[in-house]
Write a protein that holds these residues in place. Structure first.
Motif, short mmCIF file in Angstrom:
data_model
loop_
_atom_site.label_atom_id
_atom_site.label_comp_id
_atom_site.label_asym_id
_atom_site.label_seq_id
_atom_site.Cartn_x
_atom_site.Cartn_y
_atom_site.Cartn_z
N PHE A 199 0.86 -1.18 0.00
CA PHE A 199 0.00 0.00 0.00
C PHE A 199 0.89 1.22 0.00
O PHE A 199 1.77 1.36 0.85
N GLU B 167 -2.90 -14.42 12.79
CA GLU B 167 -3.58 -13.45 13.64
C GLU B 167 -4.04 -12.25 12.83
O GLU B 167 -3.70 -12.09 11.66
N GLN C 73 -16.43 -11.71 5.55
CA GLN C 73 -16.51 -11.89 7.00
C GLN C 73 -17.83 -11.43 7.60
O GLN C 73 -18.42 -12.13 8.40
N GLY D 82 -2.29 -10.38 6.96
CA GLY D 82 -2.33 -10.25 5.51
C GLY D 82 -3.20 -11.29 4.82
O GLY D 82 -3.13 -11.44 3.61
N LYS D 83 -4.03 -11.99 5.57
CA LYS D 83 -4.88 -13.02 4.97
C LYS D 83 -5.89 -12.41 4.01
O LYS D 83 -6.04 -12.86 2.87
N SER D 84 -6.58 -11.39 4.48
CA SER D 84 -7.60 -10.77 3.62
C SER D 84 -6.98 -10.14 2.39
O SER D 84 -7.49 -10.27 1.28
N VAL D 85 -5.88 -9.45 2.59
CA VAL D 85 -5.23 -8.79 1.46
C VAL D 85 -4.81 -9.82 0.42
O VAL D 85 -4.97 -9.63 -0.78
N1 LIG Z 1 -6.31 -0.29 2.34
C1 LIG Z 1 -5.22 -0.46 3.10
N2 LIG Z 1 -4.32 0.53 3.22
C2 LIG Z 1 -3.21 0.37 3.96
N3 LIG Z 1 -2.91 -0.74 4.64
C3 LIG Z 1 -3.77 -1.76 4.58
C4 LIG Z 1 -4.97 -1.68 3.81
N4 LIG Z 1 -5.63 -2.86 3.93
C5 LIG Z 1 -4.87 -3.62 4.74
N5 LIG Z 1 -3.76 -2.97 5.13
C6 LIG Z 1 -2.72 -3.51 5.99
O1 LIG Z 1 -2.42 -4.80 5.57
C7 LIG Z 1 -2.18 -5.64 6.67
C8 LIG Z 1 -2.90 -6.94 6.50
O2 LIG Z 1 -4.28 -6.73 6.57
P1 LIG Z 1 -5.33 -7.89 6.37
O3 LIG Z 1 -6.67 -7.23 6.33
O4 LIG Z 1 -4.95 -8.73 5.21
O5 LIG Z 1 -5.19 -8.72 7.71
P2 LIG Z 1 -5.95 -10.03 8.11
O6 LIG Z 1 -4.93 -11.09 8.23
O7 LIG Z 1 -7.07 -10.29 7.18
O8 LIG Z 1 -6.49 -9.66 9.53
P3 LIG Z 1 -7.94 -9.86 10.18
O9 LIG Z 1 -7.89 -11.17 10.89
O10 LIG Z 1 -8.04 -8.72 11.14
O11 LIG Z 1 -8.96 -9.82 9.09
C9 LIG Z 1 -2.62 -4.89 7.90
O12 LIG Z 1 -1.50 -4.62 8.69
C10 LIG Z 1 -3.23 -3.63 7.40
O13 LIG Z 1 -2.78 -2.55 8.17
#
Ligand SMILES: Nc1ncnc2c1ncn2[C@@H]1O[C@H](COP(=O)(O)OP(=O)(O)OP(=O)(O)O)[C@@H](O)[C@H]1O
Ligand SMILES: [Mg+2]
Lengths: 334, 334
Positions: A19, A48, A103, A52-55
């Motif tokens: 990002f 946890e 989710q 970065g799972k969702s990304v």
């Molecule tokens: N639009 C965005 N802009 C900047 N950083 C982002 C953005 N979306 C996600 N991130 C960053 O990417 C990282 C991973 O986010 P992600 O949503 O993939 O986590 P996750 O593993 O899905 O967590 P959760 O269990 O809370 O859903 C996070 O640290 C978040 O700060």
């Protein structure tokens, strides 16, 4: 499409997502993530919050915003690299060949559009059905995901459905065109505990019946235990360990995996066995270039951990990113 | 729905009673009483006595109020002291003109404002967006009468593209069954008259519509920016829907909810805005009539105008609520 059972349906190679923002350093949310999904296989992506799972899943689906995001690596699906595919081709694939369940069912449905329209629109888009035929297909779908009185429900709006019913409706939409890959991003976290089990059971059954492959994203190893063939554990944007589910549960090698396992209540453990949460918080990370991100919280840390980024190594069908892994004999570290 | 509309219309009764009581009290509270207000400060005692006799102003206040009320329910607000014709008649004569003007202003504001606001949001941070934001700031900041003069000077006086004043070329031999000249032309099959009336409408409508236009652009833009980040828009993207389906069904339908409210508020304000615009363009409507009433202290006219405005506000509010209910099932009355 492919008849070769050994060829993966989806191959993620060195996926990275940054990002970018003016006047601020880039955030590397996902880095060097690689994994395969075979047809019909169920793959768990565990980690946890913020790992970065969702990304990762949004990058696979091509759903990341186009502005201020840089994606690198390759996402091979049916011989196509989805990351370089024209946007309109990607639109044809989404909803038809790969679909996603999100989710939060409370916010993932459009509040001002009837459920029926939200189901039929995906059928009309990808299949040569419309009007009554599409309505009939939609009613059958709702019935299949266990929504009672489907023809009435089709006319209702999201606010008239409970959370569990909404998630069922979203699952119906995702499976409407019989996709070969379904990504479920923590599909039960927003639901009541009693509903969680029902929804998981439903997903398992539907995925099994339709032969679709499933990527199950969760922070809960308990969810993975009854479901997945292989599991990849992510920490701070990278895969730190990946293996067959049995292998991983029986012999975790990465201290983070070991910690996750120790913090999950196990049915086979004696009553009163204490749980061991991982100390520290997921925000307490080291930047990967300067060493293992988990090092600050790791009880198995050695000096070499902070010398530089540990490489992802492949040992006997298991991928592992750790310079001082747990010994193979240790089952659950204290 | 019908019950809801009737209930809301019934609410008009207490509002109008309260308002008429206020107006009644206001007229009695004028310095020297209504007779002096009517005749001016240099009135002789004899003329005051004559006027008080004529209007029954020397009777007790409750007799006056009763007569006032019974006249009011028969739509009798007395005569204009300036033209000496019934206020109701004057209102009926001038109202269609202002209604036509306000409608034109509103159509301009909505027809340009919503698409422009949407495009600005979609081009967030780029030149089109910056132009619209700056333009809408200017639109709100420039006083209406100033803008009206500028428009008239540039496009009518200098460039000669539009007529400088009036509602229709007086040489135009047109009939006016409804008093809305554009509509009249269409009804009587006199398209030239319609076109001429339309040309006369353009500049005043632009001036009058400038503030609603600016506000609609800003609200639409902000609202679209909010909505495109909603989970349900991502769900729609995940289904691979066509971009135009997503825009129309999932983005705009939700984004327009706050716009509807603002349009309602602004529509109510158009009538007071018309006072300035109609004066600049010598446009023979309620606004111009009231402007003259103000400078001539024609209280009977002002009182009628205020009551009409109050009714309009309630009706517009009702329209807003009805359209809100049409868009959003959550507020729909059962
Ligand atoms: N639009 C965005 N802009 C900047 N950083 C982002 C953005 N979306 C996600 N991130 C960053 O990417 C990282 C991973 O986010 P992600 O949503 O993939 O986590 P996750 O593993 O899905 O967590 P959760 O269990 O809370 O859903 C996070 O640290 C978040 O700060
Ligand atoms: Mg997530």
């Amino acid at each position: 499409m492919t008849n070769d059972p050994t060829r993966p349906l989806l191959a993620v190679r060195d996926l990275g997502v940054s990002f970018t923002r003016k006047g601020a350093p880039d955030v590397r949310a996902v880095d060097g993530v690689s994994f395969d999904v075979s047809p019909g296989q169920t793959v768990g992506l565990v980690g946890e919050s913020g790992s970065g799972k969702s990304v990762t899943s949004l990058a696979v689906m091509g759903l990341l915003p186009r502005r201020n995001v840089r994606v690198d690596g390759r996402v091979i699906f049916d011989d196509d690299d989805l990351l370089t595919l024209p946007r309109e081709r990607m639109r044809d694939i989404r909803g038809r060949d790969m679909a996603m369940v999100f989710q939060d069912p409370m916010t993932s449905l459009n509040p001002v559009v009837p459920i029926g329209v939200q189901v039929t629109e995906v059928i009309e888009r990808h299949q040569q059905l419309s009007g009554d035929a599409a309505d009939k297909a939609a009613a059958e779908l709702l019935d299949r995901v266990g929504i009672p009185d489907p023809t009435r429900r089709l006319r209702e709006y999201p606010h008239q459905l409970s959370g569990g019913m909404r998630q069922r409706a979203l699952i119906a939409m995702a499976l409407a065109c019989r996709p070969r890959l379904l990504i479920a991003d923590e599909p039960t976290t927003a639901l009541d505990v009693t509903i969680q089990a029902q929804i998981l059971e439903l997903l398992k059954e539907l995925v099994h019946d339709s032969g679709a492959a499933l990527i199950m994203i969760t922070h809960d190893l308990g969810v993975v235990a009854g479901l997945c063939d292989t599991v990849h554990v992510m920490y701070s944007g990278r895969v730190v360990e990946g293996a067959q589910r049995r292998e991983l549960f029986a012999r975790p090698r990465h201290p983070y995996t070991g910690g996750l396992l120790a913090s999950v209540p196990r049915l086979d453990a004696a009553r009163g066995t204490p749980l061991h949460p991982i100390p520290g918080s997921p925000t307490d990370v080291l930047a990967w270039p300067s060493g293992c991100a988990f090092a600050p919280r790791c009880h198995h840390r050695v000096d070499a951990c902070t010398d530089g980024p540990p490489p992802l190594e492949n040992i006997g069908g298991r991928s592992l990113r750790c310079v001082n892994p747990l010994p193979t004999t240790e089952e659950v570290p204290a | 729905m019908l019950k809801f509309v009737v209930r809301r219309l019934l609410m008009l009764v207490p509002i109008l009673i309260g308002l008429s009581a206020l107006l009644f009290a206001w007229l009695r509270a004028l310095p020297g009483g209504p007779a002096v207000a009517l005749l001016g400060e240099r009135a002789t005692p004899e003329s005051i006595a004559r006027v008080e006799e004529l209007y029954g102003l020397n009777e007790p206040w409750y007799v006056q109020y009763g007569r006032y009320l019974s006249n009011a329910v028969q739509f009798d607000f007395g005569n204009s002291t300036r033209t000496n014709r019934p206020v109701t008649e004057e209102m009926a004569r001038t109202f269609p003109a202002t209604f036509e003007l306000a409608l034109a202003a509103l159509i301009l504001a909505i027809g340009i404002g919503i698409p422009l606001g949407y495009l600005a949001a979609r081009h967030y941070g780029r030149w089109l967006d910056n132009m619209s934001v700056t333009g809408s700031l200017l639109g709100v900041a420039i006083p209406v009468f100033f803008l009206a003069y500028i428009l008239k000077y540039v496009f009518a006086v200098r460039l000669g593209w539009f007529p400088t004043q009036g509602r229709q070329d007086p040489r135009m031999d047109a009939e006016h069954p409804t008093g809305m000249y554009v509509l009249d032309g269409l009804l009587t099959g006199n398209l030239d008259a319609s076109w001429d009336a339309l040309m006369h409408l353009v500049l005043p409508a632009l001036a009058l519509g400038s503030i609603p236009l600016a506000i609609i652009v800003r609200i639409t833009r902000a609202s679209v920016l909010d909505v495109v980040h909603e989970d349900y828009v991502r769900t729609a993207e995940a289904k691979g829907l066509w971009e135009r389906t997503i825009t129309r069904r999932h983005v705009l339908r939700n984004a327009l909810l706050p716009v509807v409210t603002v349009v309602g508020l602004q529509a109510g304000l158009l009538f007071s805005g018309a006072i300035l615009t109609e004066t600049v363009f010598a446009f023979d409507g309620v606004g111009r009539f009231v402007a003259e009433a103000i400078s001539n202290r024609d209280y009977a006219v002002l009182q009628g105008f205020i009551l009409v405005i109050a009714v309009l506000y309630v009706v517009i509010n009702l329209l807003v609520d009805v359209s809100y209910g049409l868009i959003d099932p959550r507020v729909r009355v059962r």
